[in-house]
Design an enzyme around this catalytic site. Structure first.
Site, PDB file in Angstrom:
ATOM      1  N   TYR A   5       0.834  -1.206   0.000  1.00 22.81           N
ATOM      2  CA  TYR A   5       0.000   0.000   0.000  1.00 22.81           C
ATOM      3  C   TYR A   5       0.866   1.253   0.000  1.00 22.81           C
ATOM      4  O   TYR A   5       0.657   2.166  -0.806  1.00 22.81           O
ATOM      5  CB  TYR A   5      -0.930  -0.009   1.214  1.00 22.81           C
ATOM      6  N   LYS A   9       1.184   3.925  -3.066  1.00 22.39           N
ATOM      7  CA  LYS A   9       0.760   5.313  -2.866  1.00 22.39           C
ATOM      8  C   LYS A   9       1.917   6.270  -3.150  1.00 22.39           C
ATOM      9  O   LYS A   9       1.724   7.305  -3.789  1.00 22.39           O
ATOM     10  CB  LYS A   9       0.240   5.505  -1.434  1.00 22.39           C
TER      11      LYS A   9
END
Length: 81
Positions: A5, A9
């Site tokens: 994640y 990002k």
């Protein structure tokens, strides 16, 4: 379990920044909305919800309205890239 994640990002943010710099001369604006916690999952316990709130600078969940406000701001501005 957070590594993919965070890497993804960071990659999106780097891509947006790079495109914004590359396309600014052509008057093309590039932006992204990368919010923190918006809606708690249904299976989160109260303790887990409070832990997320405590780890968030504003101390609260954002809510879907906050994303809408950010989107409207970007749509209405001709100067933010």
């Amino acid at each position: 379990g957070y590594l993919p994640y965070y890497v993804a990002k960071a990659g999106v943010i780097a891509l947006v920044e790079g495109l914004a710099l590359e396309l600014a001369a052509d008057n093309i604006l590039v932006n992204a909305i990368a919010p923190g916690p918006i809606l708690p999952p249904d299976d989160l316990t109260d303790a887990e919800r409070r832990a997320v709130e405590a780890a968030t600078p504003l101390g609260r969940w954002g809510g879907t309205g906050e994303i809408g406000k950010a989107l409207l701001f970007l749509l209405e501005s001709g100067f933010v890239t």
